[in-house]
Design a protein around this motif. Structure first.
Motif, PDB file in Angstrom:
ATOM      1  N   MET A   1      12.769 -28.677  -4.652  1.00 15.95           N
ATOM      2  CA  MET A   1      14.056 -28.049  -4.918  1.00 15.95           C
ATOM      3  C   MET A   1      15.165 -28.938  -4.396  1.00 15.95           C
ATOM      4  O   MET A   1      15.209 -29.271  -3.220  1.00 15.95           O
ATOM      5  CB  MET A   1      14.119 -26.683  -4.228  1.00 15.95           C
ATOM      6  CG  MET A   1      15.458 -25.977  -4.361  1.00 15.95           C
ATOM      7  SD  MET A   1      15.390 -24.301  -3.689  1.00 15.95           S
ATOM      8  CE  MET A   1      14.929 -24.610  -1.982  1.00 15.95           C
TER       9      MET A   1
ATOM     10  N   THR B   1      16.731 -25.330 -15.295  1.00 11.35           N
ATOM     11  CA  THR B   1      16.930 -26.420 -14.344  1.00 11.35           C
ATOM     12  C   THR B   1      17.940 -27.435 -14.854  1.00 11.35           C
ATOM     13  O   THR B   1      18.801 -27.909 -14.100  1.00 11.35           O
ATOM     14  CB  THR B   1      15.587 -27.116 -14.050  1.00 11.35           C
ATOM     15  OG1 THR B   1      14.667 -26.159 -13.511  1.00 11.35           O
ATOM     16  CG2 THR B   1      15.771 -28.243 -13.057  1.00 11.35           C
TER      17      THR B   1
ATOM     18  N   CYS C   1      12.824 -19.224 -10.973  1.00 13.06           N
ATOM     19  CA  CYS C   1      13.754 -20.256 -10.522  1.00 13.06           C
ATOM     20  C   CYS C   1      14.865 -19.662  -9.662  1.00 13.06           C
ATOM     21  O   CYS C   1      15.269 -20.248  -8.649  1.00 13.06           O
ATOM     22  CB  CYS C   1      14.376 -20.976 -11.722  1.00 13.06           C
ATOM     23  SG  CYS C   1      13.239 -21.992 -12.683  1.00 13.06           S
TER      24      CYS C   1
ATOM     25  N   ARG D   1      21.346 -25.835 -14.605  1.00 18.38           N
ATOM     26  CA  ARG D   1      21.767 -25.726 -13.201  1.00 18.38           C
ATOM     27  C   ARG D   1      22.258 -27.074 -12.687  1.00 18.38           C
ATOM     28  O   ARG D   1      23.298 -27.146 -12.010  1.00 18.38           O
ATOM     29  CB  ARG D   1      20.613 -25.226 -12.346  1.00 18.38           C
ATOM     30  CG  ARG D   1      20.960 -25.091 -10.863  1.00 18.38           C
ATOM     31  CD  ARG D   1      19.815 -24.471 -10.093  1.00 18.38           C
ATOM     32  NE  ARG D   1      18.592 -25.260 -10.199  1.00 18.38           N
ATOM     33  CZ  ARG D   1      17.388 -24.808  -9.833  1.00 18.38           C
ATOM     34  NH1 ARG D   1      17.253 -23.593  -9.347  1.00 18.38           N
ATOM     35  NH2 ARG D   1      16.320 -25.580  -9.955  1.00 18.38           N
ATOM     36  N   ASP D   2      21.523 -28.137 -12.998  1.00 13.47           N
ATOM     37  CA  ASP D   2      21.947 -29.477 -12.579  1.00 13.47           C
ATOM     38  C   ASP D   2      23.305 -29.836 -13.182  1.00 13.47           C
ATOM     39  O   ASP D   2      24.104 -30.557 -12.564  1.00 13.47           O
ATOM     40  CB  ASP D   2      20.905 -30.517 -12.985  1.00 13.47           C
ATOM     41  CG  ASP D   2      19.613 -30.391 -12.186  1.00 13.47           C
ATOM     42  OD1 ASP D   2      19.625 -29.694 -11.151  1.00 13.47           O
ATOM     43  OD2 ASP D   2      18.602 -30.981 -12.609  1.00 13.47           O
TER      44      ASP D   2
END
Length: 247
Positions: A1, A63, A193, A66-67
């Motif tokens: 993470m 993911t 997540c 989110r990045d």
């Protein structure tokens, strides 16, 4: 993470957690028109980000998104905190922070199970409770003349790590809040997540509790550890039990 994000240098300053005061439902009644307009504009960006996050169906999609968004979210919250600290009296920030966290807790208790199940509701409640503890400890550290060095005020690297973990966890908490508010279901992979993202709040608590208890910076190769009291152990076990069972 990976919780690393580009964090402004102001992240370590007193008042960096002022974003916790919003969005309290009565906030508009307690701030001036300029602040209210800013909050409205930030809410629009905020809601667009969270709505897009809720549209993701797989862990991979979540993911990537989110990045993409976490740096924007981080700068948004740090900027909001700086503005609030400059424009809103401290006693109003304190009151709104209490109201905001209390409202979140009430919403998760009322709507959490039907929105995403008992386990996630418990983890969300633990996260809100931990944010409350973090805020209390941060106030104590910032107001104390005994803590040397002061983690939040003088150690920029440690302060940035602390704020990074707080914001990363809060980002995932906001996703759950948006899910409840819009009655949008979260896909199972995405929910996993979100659960993982919430756990970083414990890391933030570790940093600030260390500052409050001993006021020293650990060596770079030294793992940060904290002792939980009985109440903390019970809440942690209740909210995290599934994560440990999976391993």
């Amino acid at each position: 993470m990976n919780t690393t994000a580009t964090i402004p240098s102001s992240a370590g300053q007193a008042g960096a957690l002022a974003f916790l005061a919003f969005p309290a439902r009565r906030a508009a009644e307690q701030v001036d028109g300029t602040t209210e307009d800013l909050l409205r504009n930030i809410s629009t960006i905020w809601n667009d980000i969270l709505t897009d996050m809720l549209s993701k169906r797989t862990a991979a999609q979540f993911t990537v998104a989110r990045d993409q968004y976490i740096v924007t979210y981080t700068h948004l919250m740090i900027g909001l905190s700086s503005f609030i600290t400059a424009m809103v009296p401290t006693q109003v920030i304190d009151r709104l922070t209490y109201e905001s966290l209390s409202e979140m807790e009430a919403d998760f208790r009322e709507l959490g199970v039907q929105s995403f199940g008992e386990d996630m509701k418990n983890q969300a409640l633990f996260t809100v409770w931990t944010l409350r503890k973090i805020n209390d400890l941060a106030d104590r550290v910032c107001n104390s003349e005994m803590v040397k060095p002061d983690l939040v005020r003088t150690d920029g690297e440690m302060a940035k790590m602390f704020v990074s973990h707080v914001l990363y966890g809060r980002f995932h908490l906001d996703i759950l809040k948006m899910s409840m508010r819009t009655k949008t279901a979260i896909f199972p992979e995405v929910l996993d997540c979100v659960s993982e993202g919430l756990r970083t709040i414990v890391n933030a608590y570790s940093y600030i509790k260390l500052a409050a208890d001993v006021g020293t910076k650990p060596a770079r190769d030294e793992m940060i550890t904290i002792e939980f009291d009985d109440e903390e152990q019970e809440l942690l076990a209740s909210s995290m039990r599934d994560a440990y069972l999976e391993s």
